[in-house]
Design a protein around this motif. Structure first.
Motif, PDB file in Angstrom:
ATOM      1  N   THR A 403       0.831  -1.210   0.000  1.00 34.85           N
ATOM      2  CA  THR A 403       0.000   0.000   0.000  1.00 34.85           C
ATOM      3  C   THR A 403       0.866   1.261   0.000  1.00 34.85           C
ATOM      4  OG1 THR A 403      -1.778  -1.160   1.151  1.00 34.85           O
ATOM      5  CG2 THR A 403      -1.818   1.238   1.235  1.00 34.85           C
ATOM      6  N   ALA A 404       1.898   1.234   0.802  1.00 33.55           N
ATOM      7  CA  ALA A 404       2.789   2.395   0.888  1.00 33.55           C
ATOM      8  C   ALA A 404       3.426   2.704  -0.464  1.00 33.55           C
ATOM      9  CB  ALA A 404       3.873   2.128   1.933  1.00 33.55           C
ATOM     10  N   ILE A 405       3.663   1.685  -1.261  1.00 29.74           N
ATOM     11  CA  ILE A 405       4.252   1.880  -2.590  1.00 29.74           C
ATOM     12  C   ILE A 405       3.194   2.333  -3.590  1.00 29.74           C
ATOM     13  CG2 ILE A 405       5.355   0.684  -4.529  1.00 29.74           C
ATOM     14  CD1 ILE A 405       6.639  -1.187  -2.378  1.00 29.74           C
ATOM     15  N   LEU A 406       2.043   1.635  -3.593  1.00 27.01           N
ATOM     16  CA  LEU A 406       1.015   1.867  -4.609  1.00 27.01           C
ATOM     17  C   LEU A 406       0.342   3.232  -4.483  1.00 27.01           C
ATOM     18  CD1 LEU A 406      -0.640  -1.677  -4.581  1.00 27.01           C
ATOM     19  CD2 LEU A 406       0.902  -0.738  -6.334  1.00 27.01           C
ATOM     20  N   GLN A 407       0.325   3.781  -3.288  1.00 34.93           N
ATOM     21  CA  GLN A 407      -0.369   5.058  -3.083  1.00 34.93           C
ATOM     22  C   GLN A 407       0.423   6.261  -3.593  1.00 34.93           C
ATOM     23  OE1 GLN A 407      -1.297   5.074   1.116  1.00 34.93           O
ATOM     24  NE2 GLN A 407      -3.309   4.111   0.795  1.00 34.93           N
ATOM     25  N   THR A 408       1.674   6.042  -3.943  1.00 38.86           N
ATOM     26  CA  THR A 408       2.473   7.172  -4.431  1.00 38.86           C
ATOM     27  C   THR A 408       2.050   7.538  -5.853  1.00 38.86           C
ATOM     28  OG1 THR A 408       4.210   5.769  -5.344  1.00 38.86           O
ATOM     29  CG2 THR A 408       4.429   6.419  -3.033  1.00 38.86           C
ATOM     30  N   GLU A 409       2.176   8.786  -6.173  1.00 40.90           N
ATOM     31  CA  GLU A 409       1.835   9.262  -7.517  1.00 40.90           C
ATOM     32  C   GLU A 409       2.734   8.616  -8.566  1.00 40.90           C
ATOM     33  OE1 GLU A 409       1.689  13.496  -9.991  1.00 40.90           O
ATOM     34  OE2 GLU A 409       1.759  13.503  -7.792  1.00 40.90           O
ATOM     35  N   SER A 410       3.996   8.406  -8.189  1.00 39.08           N
ATOM     36  CA  SER A 410       4.958   7.792  -9.111  1.00 39.08           C
ATOM     37  C   SER A 410       4.512   6.394  -9.516  1.00 39.08           C
ATOM     38  CB  SER A 410       6.337   7.734  -8.450  1.00 39.08           C
ATOM     39  OG  SER A 410       7.246   7.000  -9.228  1.00 39.08           O
ATOM     40  N   ALA A 411       4.060   5.594  -8.526  1.00 39.58           N
ATOM     41  CA  ALA A 411       3.632   4.223  -8.795  1.00 39.58           C
ATOM     42  C   ALA A 411       2.429   4.208  -9.723  1.00 39.58           C
ATOM     43  CB  ALA A 411       3.308   3.512  -7.488  1.00 39.58           C
ATOM     44  N   GLN A 412       1.518   5.118  -9.502  1.00 37.98           N
ATOM     45  CA  GLN A 412       0.313   5.166 -10.332  1.00 37.98           C
ATOM     46  C   GLN A 412       0.658   5.533 -11.780  1.00 37.98           C
ATOM     47  OE1 GLN A 412      -2.476   7.737  -8.249  1.00 37.98           O
ATOM     48  NE2 GLN A 412      -2.155   6.596  -6.332  1.00 37.98           N
ATOM     49  N   ARG A 413       1.619   6.438 -11.965  1.00 42.48           N
ATOM     50  CA  ARG A 413       2.031   6.810 -13.318  1.00 42.48           C
ATOM     51  C   ARG A 413       2.727   5.638 -14.013  1.00 42.48           C
ATOM     52  NH1 ARG A 413       4.144  11.595 -11.025  1.00 42.48           N
ATOM     53  NH2 ARG A 413       6.241  10.898 -11.601  1.00 42.48           N
ATOM     54  N   VAL A 414       3.559   4.921 -13.255  1.00 39.92           N
ATOM     55  CA  VAL A 414       4.291   3.775 -13.822  1.00 39.92           C
ATOM     56  C   VAL A 414       3.307   2.695 -14.276  1.00 39.92           C
ATOM     57  CG1 VAL A 414       5.797   1.828 -13.248  1.00 39.92           C
ATOM     58  CG2 VAL A 414       6.462   4.155 -12.594  1.00 39.92           C
ATOM     59  N   LEU A 415       2.333   2.357 -13.417  1.00 40.87           N
ATOM     60  CA  LEU A 415       1.372   1.312 -13.762  1.00 40.87           C
ATOM     61  C   LEU A 415       0.499   1.720 -14.952  1.00 40.87           C
ATOM     62  CD1 LEU A 415       0.245  -0.055 -10.269  1.00 40.87           C
ATOM     63  CD2 LEU A 415       1.548  -1.246 -12.033  1.00 40.87           C
ATOM     64  N   ALA A 416       0.109   2.983 -14.991  1.00 38.97           N
ATOM     65  CA  ALA A 416      -0.713   3.470 -16.112  1.00 38.97           C
ATOM     66  C   ALA A 416       0.069   3.383 -17.423  1.00 38.97           C
ATOM     67  CB  ALA A 416      -1.158   4.900 -15.841  1.00 38.97           C
ATOM     68  N   ALA A 417       1.333   3.751 -17.388  1.00 30.70           N
ATOM     69  CA  ALA A 417       2.166   3.705 -18.585  1.00 30.70           C
ATOM     70  C   ALA A 417       2.407   2.261 -19.034  1.00 30.70           C
ATOM     71  CB  ALA A 417       3.500   4.405 -18.316  1.00 30.70           C
ATOM     72  N   PHE A 418       2.609   1.374 -18.064  1.00 33.10           N
ATOM     73  CA  PHE A 418       2.841  -0.027 -18.396  1.00 33.10           C
ATOM     74  C   PHE A 418       1.583  -0.642 -19.002  1.00 33.10           C
ATOM     75  CE2 PHE A 418       3.396  -4.586 -17.274  1.00 33.10           C
ATOM     76  CZ  PHE A 418       4.605  -4.805 -17.897  1.00 33.10           C
ATOM     77  N   ALA A 419       0.404  -0.340 -18.413  1.00 31.76           N
ATOM     78  CA  ALA A 419      -0.866  -0.860 -18.932  1.00 31.76           C
ATOM     79  C   ALA A 419      -1.136  -0.341 -20.337  1.00 31.76           C
ATOM     80  CB  ALA A 419      -2.003  -0.475 -17.988  1.00 31.76           C
ATOM     81  N   GLN A 420      -0.795   0.915 -20.594  1.00 26.66           N
ATOM     82  CA  GLN A 420      -1.011   1.483 -21.923  1.00 26.66           C
ATOM     83  C   GLN A 420      -0.219   0.718 -22.976  1.00 26.66           C
ATOM     84  OE1 GLN A 420       0.056   5.600 -22.198  1.00 26.66           O
ATOM     85  NE2 GLN A 420      -0.381   5.732 -24.394  1.00 26.66           N
ATOM     86  N   ARG A 421       1.005   0.389 -22.677  1.00 30.81           N
ATOM     87  CA  ARG A 421       1.838  -0.342 -23.634  1.00 30.81           C
ATOM     88  C   ARG A 421       1.289  -1.755 -23.878  1.00 30.81           C
ATOM     89  NH1 ARG A 421       4.515   3.639 -21.611  1.00 30.81           N
ATOM     90  NH2 ARG A 421       6.369   4.546 -22.613  1.00 30.81           N
ATOM     91  N   LEU A 422       0.769  -2.377 -22.827  1.00 28.63           N
ATOM     92  CA  LEU A 422       0.166  -3.695 -23.004  1.00 28.63           C
ATOM     93  C   LEU A 422      -1.043  -3.629 -23.931  1.00 28.63           C
ATOM     94  CD1 LEU A 422       0.347  -5.113 -19.350  1.00 28.63           C
ATOM     95  CD2 LEU A 422       1.479  -6.082 -21.352  1.00 28.63           C
ATOM     96  N   ARG A 423      -1.840  -2.570 -23.782  1.00 22.71           N
ATOM     97  CA  ARG A 423      -3.060  -2.447 -24.597  1.00 22.71           C
ATOM     98  C   ARG A 423      -2.725  -2.127 -26.053  1.00 22.71           C
ATOM     99  NH1 ARG A 423      -5.026   1.147 -19.773  1.00 22.71           N
ATOM    100  NH2 ARG A 423      -5.875  -0.459 -18.373  1.00 22.71           N
ATOM    101  N   GLU A 424      -1.613  -1.456 -26.249  1.00 26.52           N
ATOM    102  CA  GLU A 424      -1.260  -1.031 -27.600  1.00 26.52           C
ATOM    103  C   GLU A 424      -0.459  -2.091 -28.360  1.00 26.52           C
ATOM    104  OE1 GLU A 424       0.859   2.551 -26.892  1.00 26.52           O
ATOM    105  OE2 GLU A 424      -0.941   3.782 -26.604  1.00 26.52           O
ATOM    106  N   ASN A 425      -0.031  -3.153 -27.666  1.00 31.03           N
ATOM    107  CA  ASN A 425       0.792  -4.177 -28.297  1.00 31.03           C
ATOM    108  C   ASN A 425       0.170  -5.551 -28.026  1.00 31.03           C
ATOM    109  OD1 ASN A 425       3.575  -2.792 -29.160  1.00 31.03           O
ATOM    110  ND2 ASN A 425       2.871  -1.875 -27.232  1.00 31.03           N
TER     111      ASN A 425
END
Length: 501
Positions: A403-425
């Protein structure tokens, strides 16, 4: 003068599972036999009819074979001194009892249990040793025969000579017991059943045992057995009484300390070569140096009874696990796959091993190779790999460290960017593609190190630490293509599910 062949024996009772203490005794006997080129005899002491079980004997034999302790004479092998089950030797004991009675070296004791208890209580009150008074010693042969013929119940006792009973113990040196402390021991109970000390001595003598190697709980039995040897005029063997094995609290090792039976260690996925190596070190050490890893062949070469210590040995589960990890690294991969498969089949994650497709076998080999370095024994593998078959997203999200990791803004940006690449490929994800994506996400978000990789790892595995991505990614992708009883989700499926909850 021709050197006498060394003959040793392991003589367990089939009344329960083979305990590590008895297994060590079997191992030391086997090592002595193999080191000297002698014979290792297995004898089943099953005269305790009420507690002896055929299934225990079967398990005992299976455990010894699993440990690699083959015997030269005994059940399933035969030999010139059989039978090798005491229940099949009753006539032998009976004829030897008649011999001792004829020669006056034993006598009938007609004392009732009540009389013997009264003697014991009197000895306690007078602070004397609680030994038999010898009341029936003075009966004439004629009186004894007459009372027996009249149907009076009797036990048979050995007539102990009035001299110290001495024997040589390879571990403890010269040992002597005053004859008064031994009394006249019972050889055959009034029920007609011969006692342990009697039958074991007859068996050892007739099987020409030269060295009796056993636990130190038998030391008090030894003077009685020495007296029986001497009564028959048989040579007394050498003895070696092994120290007790203790738990971490220095109390006698028992179930409360954890696994104690060979079957339990086998079920845990401890390799037999690790257990044999460890048992050998419980009270013995090689000459010179501090080496601790030995193959069975090396133990045979190195082992000497003279280097066995009389001090109690402490069973250290951590050291056993260390040795097991050592042998897991050395083991043949195909053997490990065969041994590890049942743990996953039991969990419902793999099909029956005999019917598994080749693709599943190849994938499972990669799984075992990935997780094996992080386990102490094979039974721990399914838990290490659990997230592959079942990822509890809610538990992963609510874990305090995650939770301490996931709640950071950085973690949310990383996961969103990773998910975007999965959807596009749509193409399967490879380690090379994954590495490229993570480099671009690093540049895009400014996240690096733990901030970059931990959020992705949590989404894929439920934890912020674990195996290397270059091995983990193929395992997930290839596993998702296998026809397994429980579906292994691909990286894409895992991330989508994680983000949707």
């Amino acid at each position: 003068m021709e050197k006498k062949e060394t003959r040793v024996r392991f003589a367990p009772s089939p009344t329960g599972l083979l305990h590590v203490g008895n297994a060590r005794t079997a191992l030391y006997n086997w090592l002595v036999a193999r080191h000297t080129g002698g014979k290792f005899i297995l004898r089943i002491e099953d005269t305790d009819v009420e507690r002896s079980r055929e299934e225990h004997e079967t398990q005992l034999i299976e455990d010894l074979r699993w440990l690699g302790l083959s015997w030269d004479e005994g059940p399933e092998v035969g030999g010139p001194h059989g039978p090798y089950r005491q229940s099949e030797r009753l006539e032998i004991y009976r004829s030897h009892t008649e011999q001792l009675l004829r020669e006056g070296k034993a006598y009938r004791c007609f004392c009732t249990p009540e009389e013997l208890e009264a003697e014991r209580q009197k000895a306690i009150a007078e602070h004397r040793p609680q030994v038999y008074s010898g009341k029936c010693r003075a009966l004439s042969p004629q009186d004894s025969e007459a009372r027996a013929a009249a149907g009076a119940p009797f036990a048979v006792r050995l007539r102990i000579p009035e001299k110290p009973l001495r024997f040589h113990d390879i571990v403890r040196g010269e040992v002597a017991f005053p004859h008064e402390t031994v009394s006249d021991p019972i050889l055959v109970r009034s029920s007609g059943v011969p006692v342990y000390n009697y039958v074991v001595t007859i068996d050892d003598a007739l099987m020409q045992i030269t060295h009796v190697i056993r636990g130190d709980d038998h030391i008090s039995n030894t003077p009685k057995q020495v007296a029986i040897y001497e009564a028959f005029g048989w040579p007394v063997p050498e003895f070696a009484h092994l120290s007790t094995i203790l738990g971490s609290d220095r109390e006698r090792l028992s179930k409360r300390h954890g696994a104690t039976s060979i079957a339990s260690f086998r079920e845990m996925g401890i390799l037999p070569e690790a257990l044999v190596n460890y048992l050998a070190l419980l009270g013995w050490g090689p000459e010179g140096g501090t080496r601790e890893t030995f193959t069975a062949e090396e133990l045979v070469h190195e082992f000497r009874l003279e280097r066995v210590t009389a001090s109690p040995a402490v069973f250290d589960f951590d050291k056993l696990h260390w040795l097991n990890r050592h042998y897991l690294k050395l083991a043949d991969p195909a053997r490990l796959l065969h041994l590890a498969w049942p743990y996953f089949e039991k969990s419902g994650w793999l099909p029956a091993q005999d019917h598994a497709e080749q693709q599943i076998g190849a994938w499972f080999a990669k799984l075992v190779a990935l997780f094996l370095p992080s386990v102490d024994c094979l039974e721990q593998l399914p838990d290490k790999a659990r997230f592959l078959f079942h990822l509890d997203v809610e538990a992963a999200r609510t874990d305090p460290e995650n939770t301490a990791i996931l709640q950071t803004e950085s973690a949310q940006r990383v996961l969103a960017a990773f998910a975007q690449r999965l959807r596009e490929n749509a193409a399967p994800l490879t380690p090379e593609v994954f590495k490229s994506w993570m480099n671009s996400i690093k540049a895009e978000t400014g996240a690096k190190g733990k901030d970059l990789f931990h959020p992705v790892r949590i989404a894929l595995t439920g934890a912020h630490s674990g195996p290397e991505f270059d091995k983990l990614i193929p395992l997930m992708e290839e596993g998702s293509q296998c026809a397994l009883p429980t579906h292994v989700a691909s990286v894409r499926e895992r991330v989508e599910r994680f983000l949707s909850q």
